[in-house]
Design a protein around this motif. Structure first.
Motif, PDB file in Angstrom:
ATOM      1  N   UNK A 104       0.807  -1.226   0.000  1.00  0.00           N
ATOM      2  CA  UNK A 104       0.000   0.000   0.000  1.00  0.00           C
ATOM      3  C   UNK A 104       0.838   1.273   0.000  1.00  0.00           C
ATOM      4  N   UNK A 105       2.075   1.193   0.506  1.00  0.00           N
ATOM      5  CA  UNK A 105       2.915   2.382   0.564  1.00  0.00           C
ATOM      6  C   UNK A 105       2.352   3.418   1.532  1.00  0.00           C
ATOM      7  N   UNK A 106       2.660   4.675   1.275  1.00  0.00           N
ATOM      8  CA  UNK A 106       2.210   5.752   2.150  1.00  0.00           C
ATOM      9  C   UNK A 106       0.715   5.972   2.006  1.00  0.00           C
ATOM     10  N   UNK A 107       0.042   6.081   3.142  1.00  0.00           N
ATOM     11  CA  UNK A 107      -1.371   6.407   3.178  1.00  0.00           C
ATOM     12  C   UNK A 107      -1.537   7.778   3.830  1.00  0.00           C
ATOM     13  N   UNK A 108      -2.742   8.344   3.728  1.00  0.00           N
ATOM     14  CA  UNK A 108      -2.977   9.666   4.295  1.00  0.00           C
ATOM     15  C   UNK A 108      -2.697   9.719   5.784  1.00  0.00           C
ATOM     16  N   UNK A 109      -3.146   8.708   6.516  1.00  0.00           N
ATOM     17  CA  UNK A 109      -2.930   8.715   7.965  1.00  0.00           C
ATOM     18  C   UNK A 109      -1.463   8.479   8.306  1.00  0.00           C
ATOM     19  N   UNK A 110      -0.690   7.828   7.402  1.00  0.00           N
ATOM     20  CA  UNK A 110       0.742   7.662   7.632  1.00  0.00           C
ATOM     21  C   UNK A 110       1.416   9.022   7.663  1.00  0.00           C
ATOM     22  N   UNK A 111       1.026   9.890   6.748  1.00  0.00           N
ATOM     23  CA  UNK A 111       1.594  11.239   6.734  1.00  0.00           C
ATOM     24  C   UNK A 111       1.207  12.015   7.982  1.00  0.00           C
ATOM     25  N   UNK A 112      -0.014  11.810   8.471  1.00  0.00           N
ATOM     26  CA  UNK A 112      -0.434  12.455   9.715  1.00  0.00           C
ATOM     27  C   UNK A 112       0.431  11.981  10.874  1.00  0.00           C
ATOM     28  N   UNK A 113       0.664  10.675  10.962  1.00  0.00           N
ATOM     29  CA  UNK A 113       1.518  10.133  12.013  1.00  0.00           C
ATOM     30  C   UNK A 113       2.934  10.671  11.903  1.00  0.00           C
ATOM     31  N   UNK A 114       3.428  10.787  10.677  1.00  0.00           N
ATOM     32  CA  UNK A 114       4.789  11.315  10.465  1.00  0.00           C
ATOM     33  C   UNK A 114       4.891  12.752  10.988  1.00  0.00           C
ATOM     34  N   UNK A 135       2.716  -8.049  -5.251  1.00  0.00           N
ATOM     35  CA  UNK A 135       2.767  -6.620  -5.553  1.00  0.00           C
ATOM     36  C   UNK A 135       3.676  -5.829  -4.649  1.00  0.00           C
ATOM     37  N   UNK A 136       4.324  -6.479  -3.661  1.00  0.00           N
ATOM     38  CA  UNK A 136       5.232  -5.763  -2.760  1.00  0.00           C
ATOM     39  C   UNK A 136       6.441  -5.256  -3.531  1.00  0.00           C
ATOM     40  N   UNK A 137       6.800  -4.005  -3.310  1.00  0.00           N
ATOM     41  CA  UNK A 137       7.931  -3.391  -4.015  1.00  0.00           C
ATOM     42  C   UNK A 137       8.678  -2.500  -3.029  1.00  0.00           C
ATOM     43  N   UNK A 142      10.655   2.696  -0.495  1.00  0.00           N
ATOM     44  CA  UNK A 142      11.735   3.519   0.067  1.00  0.00           C
ATOM     45  C   UNK A 142      11.905   4.800  -0.744  1.00  0.00           C
ATOM     46  N   UNK A 143      11.792   4.696  -2.051  1.00  0.00           N
ATOM     47  CA  UNK A 143      11.863   5.896  -2.894  1.00  0.00           C
ATOM     48  C   UNK A 143      10.729   6.850  -2.569  1.00  0.00           C
ATOM     49  N   UNK A 144       9.534   6.296  -2.309  1.00  0.00           N
ATOM     50  CA  UNK A 144       8.381   7.112  -1.941  1.00  0.00           C
ATOM     51  C   UNK A 144       8.605   7.780  -0.582  1.00  0.00           C
ATOM     52  N   UNK A 151      14.428  12.691   2.896  1.00  0.00           N
ATOM     53  CA  UNK A 151      15.551  12.077   2.183  1.00  0.00           C
ATOM     54  C   UNK A 151      16.420  11.260   3.129  1.00  0.00           C
ATOM     55  N   UNK A 152      16.227  11.447   4.437  1.00  0.00           N
ATOM     56  CA  UNK A 152      17.022  10.745   5.436  1.00  0.00           C
ATOM     57  C   UNK A 152      16.472   9.355   5.752  1.00  0.00           C
ATOM     58  N   UNK A 153      15.461   8.883   5.019  1.00  0.00           N
ATOM     59  CA  UNK A 153      14.988   7.504   5.148  1.00  0.00           C
ATOM     60  C   UNK A 153      15.961   6.614   4.379  1.00  0.00           C
ATOM     61  N   UNK A 154      16.816   5.928   5.090  1.00  0.00           N
ATOM     62  CA  UNK A 154      17.912   5.162   4.478  1.00  0.00           C
ATOM     63  C   UNK A 154      17.693   3.673   4.723  1.00  0.00           C
ATOM     64  N   UNK A 155      17.856   2.878   3.676  1.00  0.00           N
ATOM     65  CA  UNK A 155      17.665   1.436   3.759  1.00  0.00           C
ATOM     66  C   UNK A 155      18.800   0.797   4.556  1.00  0.00           C
TER      67      UNK A 155
END
Length: 646
Positions: A104-114, A135-137, A142-144, A151-155
């Motif tokens: 699913x990647x980023x959702x609206x509530x994920x951004x709220x939590x962030x 469908x997992x990618x 991570x790019x998203x 940009x500091x989200x590092x694998x």
């Protein structure tokens, strides 16, 4: 030496947060058997409602020991309707693990939590879950993350963070660390830990909590890269983050000890002692005699505690940013409403934002809620816990009011043998800032004691606007002048004058069309089949929403994002499911307040008379010939005893 860490798991609903908690506990040897949310056997969803719905509704606690790490886990609700409870927990965390679905990647509530994690300065690890799903990618997610969050989200998955390409990516997040890296061609463990602690680096791990892949690596990362929060001193300080009741009706105040230690049978609030100190692990608990700094426990014996409250030397936290936007009426067809009110007030004790109000003339109670799921849970709680059946009416929008220009408000209170006059400057404040109070009045004009009475009075009530009587927000109120009497003034006089000054200023603005009605808006994410995009855009335009096509032509579904009024969009999810034949999905997250799209209509419907609202009167009281007499708000400035500034 074992380090003590309080970690919280936060996520969009269905991202697999509780399953990850189960996997961490199982991998660390705390559980003998891996529970399943879908089978109602998970360790941290013990409540019957949670088992029925398959979601976390209440915050739960568990603990694990791994290597030299003692990790207390707080599993928080995932559904956006319960996000205010999650927000309270964020205030007591050392670190958070943000769980994101690989499909699913980023959702609206994920951004709220962030945004909330940033607001409370919580260092954050990210776990990309469900990598075993079709469908997992992970690279795409991570790019998203890097483009949408930081940009500091590092694998960190399968990487060595102190050397090579990963170290270079980490060093790029801080100039001083980059300089050190260029000189030494490597990073130290302390440098990585410090960047994470400062929220300049967000380690990303990936795996499947259900299949136990990636769990060992996440545990290793938590053990290696976290740093224990040092105690702030020897004096006792703690913060309440949750209120609940156990099966026997005992009231539990959940706290994080910030400094010193919490000792059983000691007074922690005026006249209230901490009877038992319970350390929970799932639904079971042990009783301790003391809790050191950094510890979490549930206290019995407190009756006046509330979420966000500071105990001892700790200050009380500000009100949560996430506030309810809907008001529901509960019809009580019963000659004895007391059991209903008692139950509702106990639930409001656990969740203060319910704000239960009883209207005796209508024989109904009103509660404030975030949305439909919270309403359904409240219905079930009343039925299962208290044996009460209730019927909710359709929810009403919770409006607010603000101003768009400055004004000076005057309040005068002078019945016989009383005297106070207060001048306040009301000015527009930034969106979402609420009400702020300050003083720019010299003490030779108004004594320090009386100024304190004014400032206390400003914060002693919920100020209401004059358009529909909705709560006032986003206004800075400054004390600029006033008068008192050594002989006749008492504290209550300044309270009356202060409240009247606020209302008088608002009435002046109302006459100048300087008052603004606000309504809650959603940020939405709408996914529909391509053939229904035209229908969706037309609907959005009719609802007064803005929109942007973020994904198009890459498959059978198109994603539209934007913002729109809660009043028009609140039931649109049902419409979407109907016209898309179940393929469409609408996700909405409250995105604050904006000017009302149909203000004139709402104001007309409410028929609010601010002058007739006697508990919030804008009029003043003056004295002549030994008697007090009322003065209408528009005449008060001309009669003021202290110079009035237009």
């Amino acid at each position: 030496m074992t380090k003590q860490i309080i970690g919280g798991l936060v996520a969009h609903v269905d991202a697999g947060k509780t399953t990850l908690t189960e996997a961490l506990l199982y991998q660390a040897g705390q559980l003998r058997q891996l529970g399943r949310v879908d089978k109602g056997s998970s360790f941290l969803d013990p409540d019957q409602l949670e088992k029925q719905r398959g979601i976390t509704i209440f915050t739960h606690q568990a603990a694990l020991d791994y290597q030299k790490l003692h990790l207390t886990l707080l599993d928080t609700p995932g559904h956006i309707d319960f996000a205010a409870q999650t927000e309270q927990v964020l205030q007591v965390l050392d670190y958070a693990v943000l769980v994101i679905s690989a499909t699913d990647g980023l959702q609206g509530s994920t951004r709220t939590l962030w945004d909330l994690l940033a607001q409370y300065h919580v260092p954050t690890f990210i776990f990309i879950n469900k990598t075993d799903s079709v469908g997992a990618d992970v690279p795409a997610v991570i790019k998203q993350l890097q483009s949408s969050l930081s940009a500091a989200c590092v694998d960190f998955t399968g990487k060595t963070p102190t050397t090579g390409a990963t170290a270079e990516a980490i060093a790029m997040q801080d100039d001083a660390v980059l300089e050190s890296y260029l000189a030494n061609d490597c990073l130290t463990e302390q440098q990585v830990q410090s960047l994470i602690q400062q929220r300049k680096l967000f380690p990303c791990y990936a795996g499947s909590a259900l299949k136990l892949t990636g769990i060992q690596e996440l545990l290793d990362g938590l053990a290696q890269w976290t740093v224990e929060t040092p105690s702030t001193g020897d004096q006792f300080a703690a913060r309440v983050f949750k209120i609940s009741h156990d099966d026997r009706g005992n009231r539990l105040s959940w706290v994080r000890v910030l400094s010193g230690q919490l000792v059983a049978k000691r007074e922690v609030l005026p006249g209230e002692k901490a009877d038992q100190l319970r350390v929970y692990n799932g639904s079971k608990f042990s009783i301790q005699q003391s809790i050191p700094a950094g510890g979490v426990c549930a206290i019995t014996g407190l009756t006046s505690s509330y979420p966000g409250q500071g105990l001892g030397q700790a200050t009380t936290a500000p009100q949560p940013r996430l506030q309810p936007v809907l008001s529901y009426a509960i019809k009580i067809d019963n000659d004895n409403p007391r059991p209903y009110l008692a139950a509702l007030r106990e639930l409001a004790d656990e969740e203060p934002q319910l704000k239960v109000e009883w209207l005796s003339e209508l024989q109904e109670a009103r509660v404030q809620l975030m949305g439909t799921v919270q309403k359904e849970v409240l219905e079930q709680l009343l039925a299962q816990r208290y044996g009460l059946q209730v019927q909710f009416t359709n929810g009403q929008i919770l409006y607010r009011e603000t101003i768009n220009r400055p004004v000076e408000g005057v309040g005068h209170f002078e019945p016989l043998r009383h005297y106070a006059e207060v001048h306040l400057r009301l000015e527009p404040a930034p969106r979402g800032s609420g009400l702020t109070f300050t003083s720019h009045c010299r003490e030779e004009v108004l004594s320090h004691n009386w100024q304190q009475q004014v400032m206390t009075s400003l914060g002693a009530k919920e100020h209401r606007g004059v358009l529909i009587g909705a709560p006032l927000t986003d206004v800075q109120i400054t004390l600029v002048g006033g008068k008192g009497s050594i002989v006749h003034s008492v504290g209550g006089d300044f309270r009356e004058a202060t409240w009247r000054a606020v209302r008088q200023g608002l009435m002046e603005l109302r006459a100048q069309k300087g008052c603004v009605l606000l309504e809650p808006w959603y940020h939405y994410r709408l996914t529909v089949p391509q053939e229904e995009v035209g229908r969706a855009i037309n609907d959005l335009q009719q609802m007064g929403a803005d929109f942007k096509l973020t994904e198009s032509g890459a498959g059978p579904l198109t994603t539209i994002t934007g913002s729109g009024p809660v009043a028009t969009m609140r039931d649109y999810a049902i419409t979407v499911r109907n016209y898309s034949r179940g393929q469409g999905q609408l996700e909405c997250v409250v995105d604050g307040y904006r000017p009302c799209h149909n203000a004139a209509e709402v104001i007309t419907d409410h028929q609010y008379d601010p002058v007739a609202d006697l508990p919030n009167t804008p009029d003043s009281v003056f004295c002549a010939h030994g008697a007090g007499y009322p003065v209408k708000w528009d005449q008060v400035p001309a009669m003021a005893h202290f110079p009035y500034q237009k």
